[in-house]
Design an enzyme around this catalytic site. Structure first.
Site, mmCIF file in Angstrom:
data_model
loop_
_atom_site.group_PDB
_atom_site.id
_atom_site.type_symbol
_atom_site.label_atom_id
_atom_site.label_comp_id
_atom_site.label_asym_id
_atom_site.label_seq_id
_atom_site.Cartn_x
_atom_site.Cartn_y
_atom_site.Cartn_z
ATOM 1 C CG HIS A 301 -1.987 1.042 1.139
ATOM 2 N ND1 HIS A 301 -3.187 0.821 0.497
ATOM 3 C CD2 HIS A 301 -2.040 2.310 1.591
ATOM 4 C CE1 HIS A 301 -3.937 1.904 0.575
ATOM 5 N NE2 HIS A 301 -3.262 2.814 1.233
ATOM 6 C CB ALA A 302 1.113 4.066 -2.407
ATOM 7 C CG HIS A 331 -2.162 10.885 -3.150
ATOM 8 N ND1 HIS A 331 -3.278 11.588 -2.768
ATOM 9 C CD2 HIS A 331 -1.802 10.148 -2.065
ATOM 10 C CE1 HIS A 331 -3.580 11.287 -1.516
ATOM 11 N NE2 HIS A 331 -2.702 10.405 -1.072
ATOM 12 C CD GLU A 332 1.230 7.945 -1.347
ATOM 13 O OE1 GLU A 332 1.749 8.406 -0.307
ATOM 14 O OE2 GLU A 332 0.094 7.433 -1.367
ATOM 15 C CG HIS A 335 1.127 12.441 1.694
ATOM 16 N ND1 HIS A 335 0.162 13.049 2.459
ATOM 17 C CD2 HIS A 335 0.532 11.344 1.135
ATOM 18 C CE1 HIS A 335 -0.969 12.361 2.367
ATOM 19 N NE2 HIS A 335 -0.767 11.327 1.565
ATOM 20 C CD GLU A 359 -4.151 10.977 2.809
ATOM 21 O OE1 GLU A 359 -3.991 10.681 1.603
ATOM 22 O OE2 GLU A 359 -3.443 10.515 3.720
ATOM 23 C CG HIS A 461 -7.007 2.914 5.004
ATOM 24 N ND1 HIS A 461 -6.994 2.348 3.745
ATOM 25 C CD2 HIS A 461 -6.224 4.011 4.937
ATOM 26 C CE1 HIS A 461 -6.253 3.090 2.951
ATOM 27 N NE2 HIS A 461 -5.773 4.100 3.640
ATOM 28 C CE1 TYR A 471 -6.233 8.449 2.174
ATOM 29 C CE2 TYR A 471 -7.319 7.374 4.020
ATOM 30 C CZ TYR A 471 -6.182 7.615 3.275
ATOM 31 O OH TYR A 471 -4.983 7.029 3.635
#
Length: 589
Positions: A301-302, A331-332, A335, A359, A461, A471
């Site tokens: 999971h990323a 997306h990552e 962060h 997020e 999750h 999210y």
């Protein structure tokens, strides 16, 4: 997904988390604000060093699921818990609520909530053992794939081949009426979701017939192309409003241009630097895991990682060369960009203004990256003239991800909040899960479920005990951010939205937009989220209005189409969907 400041433990077996609040006894020494400021400096320094050790242990475990790494992770987490308890004892000696300096008061407020570390050591160790076992099962779990003759083709992993504590979790949102606010946001979005649901249900009915799906009922979950029915993008091929119009998908161009996982992240980095935001440090490229390594089990999971030394930032992602993973890379890296911008804040402020903000950062960028305009700029799509039909197809595909996700993103934590508050007890876990999925998503299980099943556990999750409402929040605020940035980039005019439609906006290379974004990101959690929101957008409330602005052309099209075909908005059923244990004749709802 961001790895949080404190490691969160699995607590499904608890009805609530112990949260200790500071109480100043009559005999407590009256520490001055100067003394309090010195204490905070020392506490932030100690927290930085400890968290660096904890994050390293957790990284080693999740990237190499061995018993040895699990034992080391549990040991360091227990040590950290003891440290936090001792620090809490010292922290609550200070009468911080009487201090004048708002910065000192905010830091003490954040430090004075102990959370799960208040538990006795034996229970805390049990929690960590549970979450480690659950993560290990999730990371190693496989699903068999059979051909038409029932022969085993291969086995697939959950990732990536399937492309009280309630109050503690939402404390960072700094509002007393958080749950009603979330319900209000859902009600803003619901009319758009109902239109998409009705349209997709008709398309599935046309394909499979009334023996599989009805025109007025919920949609069977297994028809939606996603293990959790949280994204319906895989339906786009045969439900697209204008099927003769080509899809916007540059995967083939990426393959033809010899893209690699590293190149995907390099292109993502260049988007951020084009906005006058930060490049990735060299350690990012040296220590991140951007492809699945051979010969060892890990949780694919990323996730993005801040090691709290202002230098070490990493991403763990089992990346494949395709457009979906290209967007996930942005997306990552969003962060990581947030980490980089607030890295000079005191430790206690090195976090998002709220969890949803964190997020939303990369997803805000992805709204620009996914436009045909931008993909042409970076050489992944040929330049074509945009048409009304192409725009509807484009918005529809994004809606199958963004809009369709929202009820799922909301109900995940609705279910857990009810578990934590004792409203959903152990004998109702699975049936209450499906009750919420029916009520909010309008879906039903492919086969009758019972309390002998535990379907929530198929979601990482839940297994990893990661709060999920972030999210839902992020899918709202990213459109607020996007609209504000597009205005600053002169790509959207709210007084004349049809002249420069919001869904066509690309903020790439806009220093004006990037500098405004940077000003908000640098705050970290040093200010309440509504102050950070106001700095960028001028608004102090979460609002689905910008999301509805973005999807308005699609909404109008769906209303006309569903009216034309006489679709029923909503769903109803008399099926028995879920049974209690040993129940044979009556449904649980």
């Amino acid at each position: 997904m961001m790895i949080k400041l404190y490691y969160l433990y699995a607590i499904l077996w608890l009805s609530a988390t112990v949260v200790w609040r500071p109480v100043l006894s009559a005999g407590t020494k009256k520490y001055s604000e100067i003394e309090a400021s010195k204490y905070l400096d020392n506490a932030n320094h100690a927290l930085t060093e400890w968290t660096n050790r904890v994050i390293h242990a957790n990284w080693n475990w999740l990237t190499n699921l061995t018993n040895e790494n699990a034992e080391k992770k549990i040991a360091i987490n227990l040590e950290f818990s003891k440290f936090l308890k001792n620090m809490w004892v010292e922290t609550v000696k200070y009468p911080w609520s009487t201090y004048k300096d708002p910065n000192i008061k905010r830091q003490f407020k954040l430090m004075s909530v102990l959370g799960t570390d208040a538990l006795p050591e034996d229970k805390l160790k049990k929690l960590d053992e549970i979450v480690s076992a659950m993560e290990s099962l999730y990371g190693r779990a496989t699903i068999p794939e059979y051909d038409g003759d029932n022969n085993l083709n291969r086995t697939l992993s959950l990732e990536p081949d399937y492309t009280d504590n309630a109050e503690f979790w939402i404390r960072g949102y700094d509002v007393d009426d958080f749950r009603p606010r979330m319900e209000h946001l859902w009600n803003q979005i619901k009319p758009l979701y109902l239109q998409i649901h009705a349209y997709v249900r008709r398309k599935l009915w046309e394909l499979y017939g009334s023996s599989v799906i009805t025109r007025r009922g919920p949609i069977p979950a297994h028809l939606l192309g996603d293990m959790w029915a949280q994204s319906w993008e895989r339906l786009d091929d045969f439900t697209r409003p204008y099927p003769t119009i080509d899809d916007v998908n540059p995967t083939s161009a990426m393959i033809n241009q010899n893209y690699t996982p590293k190149k995907m992240f390099k292109v993502a980095e260049e988007f951020f630097t084009s906005l006058n935001l930060s490049a990735m440090p060299q350690t990012f490229w040296e220590k991140s895991i951007l492809e699945k390594p051979n010969g060892r089990d890990l949780v694919c999971h990323a996730s993005a990682w801040d090691f709290y030394d202002s230098n070490d930032f990493r991403i763990k992602q089992c990346t494949s060369v395709n457009f979906m993973d290209f967007i996930t890379a942005h997306h990552e890296m969003g962060h990581i960009q947030y980490f980089l911008q607030y890295k000079d804040q005191p430790f206690i402020y090195r976090d998002g203004a709220n969890e949803g903000f964190h997020e939303a950062i990369g997803d805000t960028i992805a709204l620009s990256v996914s436009t045909p305009k931008h993909l042409h700029k970076i050489g992944l799509l040929p330049k074509t003239s945009r048409t009304y039909e192409a725009d509807i197809n484009y918005l529809y595909k994004i809606g199958l991800d963004k809009v369709v996700f929202l009820p799922f993103g909301y109900l995940m934590d609705l279910w857990r909040w009810n578990v934590f508050k004792g409203l959903t007890t152990e004998d109702q876990y699975n049936c209450d899960w499906w009750k919420l999925k029916y009520s909010y998503q309008g879906i039903e299980p492919p086969v009758t479920r019972t309390e002998n099943d535990f379907d929530p556990g198929s979601k990482y999750h839940i297994v990893g005990n990661v709060p999920y409402i972030r999210y839902f929040v992020s899918y709202i605020v990213q459109f607020q951010f996007h609209q504000a940035l597009c205005e600053k980039a002169d790509q959207f005019d709210p007084k004349n939205p049809t002249s420069k439609p919001l869904h066509e906006c690309d903020i790439y290379q806009s220093k004006n937009a990037g500098n405004a974004f940077k000003d908000m990101l640098k705050l970290g959690s040093s200010k309440p989220w509504f102050d950070a929101m106001e700095l960028l957008t001028g608004q102090r409330e979460m609002d689905a209005g910008p999301l509805l602005n973005y999807f308005n052309p699609l909404y109008e099209w769906l209303k006309n189409e569903n009216k034309r075909t006489g679709e029923h908005l909503g769903w109803e059923t008399d099926k028995k969907i879920c049974f209690k244990k040993d129940e044979t004749s009556q449904p649980s709802f």
